[in-house]
Design an enzyme around this catalytic site. Structure first.
Site, PDB file in Angstrom:
ATOM      1  N   GLN A 102       0.842  -1.195   0.000  1.00 56.43           N
ATOM      2  CA  GLN A 102       0.000   0.000   0.000  1.00 56.43           C
ATOM      3  C   GLN A 102       0.879   1.247   0.000  1.00 56.43           C
ATOM      4  O   GLN A 102       0.399   2.357  -0.096  1.00 56.43           O
ATOM      5  CB  GLN A 102      -0.872   0.014   1.255  1.00 56.43           C
ATOM      6  N   HIS A 120      -1.277   1.735  -4.375  1.00 58.79           N
ATOM      7  CA  HIS A 120      -1.648   3.146  -4.250  1.00 58.79           C
ATOM      8  C   HIS A 120      -0.744   4.065  -5.052  1.00 58.79           C
ATOM      9  O   HIS A 120      -0.685   5.263  -4.794  1.00 58.79           O
ATOM     10  CB  HIS A 120      -1.670   3.551  -2.768  1.00 58.79           C
ATOM     11  N   CYS A 131      -3.899  14.892 -20.208  1.00 56.86           N
ATOM     12  CA  CYS A 131      -3.627  13.882 -21.247  1.00 56.86           C
ATOM     13  C   CYS A 131      -3.215  12.535 -20.647  1.00 56.86           C
ATOM     14  O   CYS A 131      -2.979  11.590 -21.375  1.00 56.86           O
ATOM     15  CB  CYS A 131      -2.577  14.388 -22.232  1.00 56.86           C
ATOM     16  N   GLY A 189       2.939  -4.672   8.848  1.00 58.49           N
ATOM     17  CA  GLY A 189       2.920  -3.221   9.066  1.00 58.49           C
ATOM     18  C   GLY A 189       1.733  -2.491   8.488  1.00 58.49           C
ATOM     19  O   GLY A 189       1.877  -1.380   7.993  1.00 58.49           O
ATOM     20  N   PRO A 216       3.710  -4.745  15.654  1.00 55.98           N
ATOM     21  CA  PRO A 216       3.831  -4.674  17.123  1.00 55.98           C
ATOM     22  C   PRO A 216       2.478  -4.495  17.805  1.00 55.98           C
ATOM     23  O   PRO A 216       2.350  -4.714  18.998  1.00 55.98           O
ATOM     24  CB  PRO A 216       4.731  -3.455  17.373  1.00 55.98           C
ATOM     25  N   ALA A 233       8.852  -4.974  11.906  1.00 58.01           N
ATOM     26  CA  ALA A 233       9.003  -5.785  10.696  1.00 58.01           C
ATOM     27  C   ALA A 233      10.415  -6.357  10.530  1.00 58.01           C
ATOM     28  O   ALA A 233      10.581  -7.548  10.235  1.00 58.01           O
ATOM     29  CB  ALA A 233       8.640  -4.930   9.477  1.00 58.01           C
TER      30      ALA A 233
HETATM   31  P1  NAD Z   1      -1.349   2.811   8.869  1.00 54.40           P
HETATM   32  O1  NAD Z   1      -0.631   4.088   9.192  1.00 54.40           O
HETATM   33  O2  NAD Z   1      -2.826   2.806   8.917  1.00 54.40           O
HETATM   34  O3  NAD Z   1      -0.845   1.694   9.893  1.00 54.40           O
HETATM   35  C1  NAD Z   1       0.509   1.434  10.121  1.00 54.40           C
HETATM   36  C2  NAD Z   1       0.635   0.127  10.863  1.00 54.40           C
HETATM   37  O4  NAD Z   1       2.019  -0.167  11.004  1.00 54.40           O
HETATM   38  C3  NAD Z   1       0.036   0.125  12.281  1.00 54.40           C
HETATM   39  O5  NAD Z   1      -0.789  -1.008  12.446  1.00 54.40           O
HETATM   40  C4  NAD Z   1       1.267   0.032  13.195  1.00 54.40           C
HETATM   41  O6  NAD Z   1       1.014  -0.699  14.382  1.00 54.40           O
HETATM   42  C5  NAD Z   1       2.239  -0.705  12.294  1.00 54.40           C
HETATM   43  N1  NAD Z   1       3.654  -0.512  12.616  1.00 54.40           N
HETATM   44  C6  NAD Z   1       4.257   0.555  13.182  1.00 54.40           C
HETATM   45  N2  NAD Z   1       5.586   0.341  13.289  1.00 54.40           N
HETATM   46  C7  NAD Z   1       5.814  -0.904  12.762  1.00 54.40           C
HETATM   47  C8  NAD Z   1       6.989  -1.685  12.581  1.00 54.40           C
HETATM   48  N3  NAD Z   1       8.200  -1.249  12.964  1.00 54.40           N
HETATM   49  N4  NAD Z   1       6.862  -2.903  12.009  1.00 54.40           N
HETATM   50  C9  NAD Z   1       5.644  -3.376  11.624  1.00 54.40           C
HETATM   51  N5  NAD Z   1       4.509  -2.660  11.772  1.00 54.40           N
HETATM   52  C10 NAD Z   1       4.590  -1.443  12.338  1.00 54.40           C
HETATM   53  O7  NAD Z   1      -0.775   2.333   7.481  1.00 54.40           O
HETATM   54  P2  NAD Z   1      -1.447   1.457   6.322  1.00 54.40           P
HETATM   55  O8  NAD Z   1      -2.211   0.323   6.897  1.00 54.40           O
HETATM   56  O9  NAD Z   1      -0.345   1.200   5.345  1.00 54.40           O
HETATM   57  O10 NAD Z   1      -2.520   2.393   5.625  1.00 54.40           O
HETATM   58  C11 NAD Z   1      -2.263   3.732   5.406  1.00 54.40           C
HETATM   59  C12 NAD Z   1      -2.291   4.257   3.994  1.00 54.40           C
HETATM   60  O11 NAD Z   1      -1.307   5.248   4.055  1.00 54.40           O
HETATM   61  C13 NAD Z   1      -1.843   3.359   2.887  1.00 54.40           C
HETATM   62  O12 NAD Z   1      -2.800   3.464   1.933  1.00 54.40           O
HETATM   63  C14 NAD Z   1      -0.540   3.985   2.324  1.00 54.40           C
HETATM   64  O13 NAD Z   1      -0.689   4.245   0.937  1.00 54.40           O
HETATM   65  C15 NAD Z   1      -0.416   5.296   2.973  1.00 54.40           C
HETATM   66  N6  NAD Z   1       0.903   5.619   3.557  1.00 54.40           N
HETATM   67  C16 NAD Z   1       2.046   5.232   2.948  1.00 54.40           C
HETATM   68  C17 NAD Z   1       3.268   5.543   3.496  1.00 54.40           C
HETATM   69  C18 NAD Z   1       4.513   5.094   2.785  1.00 54.40           C
HETATM   70  O14 NAD Z   1       4.496   4.984   1.562  1.00 54.40           O
HETATM   71  N7  NAD Z   1       5.588   4.801   3.511  1.00 54.40           N
HETATM   72  C19 NAD Z   1       3.348   6.232   4.701  1.00 54.40           C
HETATM   73  C20 NAD Z   1       2.154   6.642   5.316  1.00 54.40           C
HETATM   74  C21 NAD Z   1       0.943   6.315   4.725  1.00 54.40           C
END
Ligand code: NAD
Length: 248
Positions: A102, A120, A131, A189, A216, A233
């Site tokens: 995502q 995404h 275009c 994550g 976590p 992760a």
């Molecule tokens: P989210 O922010 O809703 O959830 C993040 C999850 O990651 C939480 O459940 C949290 O407990 C967990 N987490 C935190 N630290 C972690 C670690 N070290 N190891 C494993 N898990 C950990 O994110 P989502 O579910 O991806 O949904 C959010 C939307 O936001 C997505 O559609 C995405 O496109 C977008 N997004 C992307 C980025 C990116 O590209 N890095 C950053 C922020 C949001």
């Protein structure tokens, strides 16, 4: 190391390559890219309706682009985490079929993942609002002119999926196809709150796949997972990887 990691390593080995990783913002949190929800999440500080919707862009493309340029400047300082790297390595060794993410940060690609579905979109690509021309910027390259203008004269937008927008149909079909083949889905994550993306692991579950959650914290998807590793992760995948070496 935990016994959950050993069980997951055995499962991965047994599934002879029919393993998919489904990732979210948490896999990149360890390398300094804020998640959306939770402590220090981006939505704690910004209103999504102001910044990540088609309406916001129509109202103020420059503001939206400045926010994306700021996020790009954070992301380009980051390198793939050990978790990103292990997923790419397992793919090259035939243990993983691919990654459905995502995330828009481009770190899976930077790590070397090849069979990758970016549900995404990518922050490192933009597309014309008239275009539809798509332009790959390349990891780390922020447009100099904001908002960027297409050769046709219209403004470009980040090629990412905003709130209230459908997912690109090609990415969705590829993701569905992978989920249909998976015996194991490593759900890493993600809060499992963003639809329709979060329905993909459930689709695989419905076809008989086993879900493993690496996070976590408890999430919406936790109760569907046969195994749960409550760690970050990288620590969790490194733990699984250590066991993988010892299983023949
Ligand atoms: P989210 O922010 O809703 O959830 C993040 C999850 O990651 C939480 O459940 C949290 O407990 C967990 N987490 C935190 N630290 C972690 C670690 N070290 N190891 C494993 N898990 C950990 O994110 P989502 O579910 O991806 O949904 C959010 C939307 O936001 C997505 O559609 C995405 O496109 C977008 N997004 C992307 C980025 C990116 O590209 N890095 C950053 C922020 C949001």
């Amino acid at each position: 190391m935990s016994s959950e990691e050993l069980k997951v390593a055995e499962l991965v080995k047994r599934s002879s390559g029919r393993v998919i990783a489904f990732t979210g913002a948490g896999i990149s949190a360890e390398v300094g890219i804020p998640t959306f929800r939770g402590r220090d999440g981006l939505w704690e500080r910004y209103d999504p309706e102001e910044l990540a919707t088609p309406r916001a862009f129509r109202r103020n493309p420059e503001l939206v682009w400045r926010w994306y340029a700021w996020r790009m400047s954070l992301i380009r300082e980051a390198r793939p985490s050990p978790a990103h790297e292990l997923l790419a390595r397992w793919e090259s060794e035939g243990m993983l079929m691919g990654v459905v993410t995502q995330n828009i940060d481009g770190l899976h690609r930077e790590a070397g993942s090849i069979n990758l579905v970016e549900l995404h979109g990518s922050i490192w690509r933009m597309r014309c609002t008239s275009c539809d021309l798509k332009l790959d910027l390349g990891f780390g390259r922020i447009p100099e002119e904001i908002p960027p203008v297409c050769s046709c004269g219209s403004i470009m937008r980040p090629d990412v999926v905003w709130f209230h927008e459908p997912l690109p149909s090609d990415a969705w079909s590829r993701a569905e196809e992978l989920m249909g083949k998976a015996e194991v889905v490593l759900v890493i994550g993600t809060s499992g709150l963003v639809m329709p993306a979060a329905s993909l692991p459930l689709m695989a579950l419905g076809r008989g796949a086993i879900l493993v959650e690496i996070n976590p914290e408890e999430t919406n998807l936790s109760r569907f997972a046969r195994f749960r590793i409550r760690k970050g992760a990288s620590e969790a995948l490194q733990g699984v990887n250590r066991y993988l070496g010892g299983i023949s």
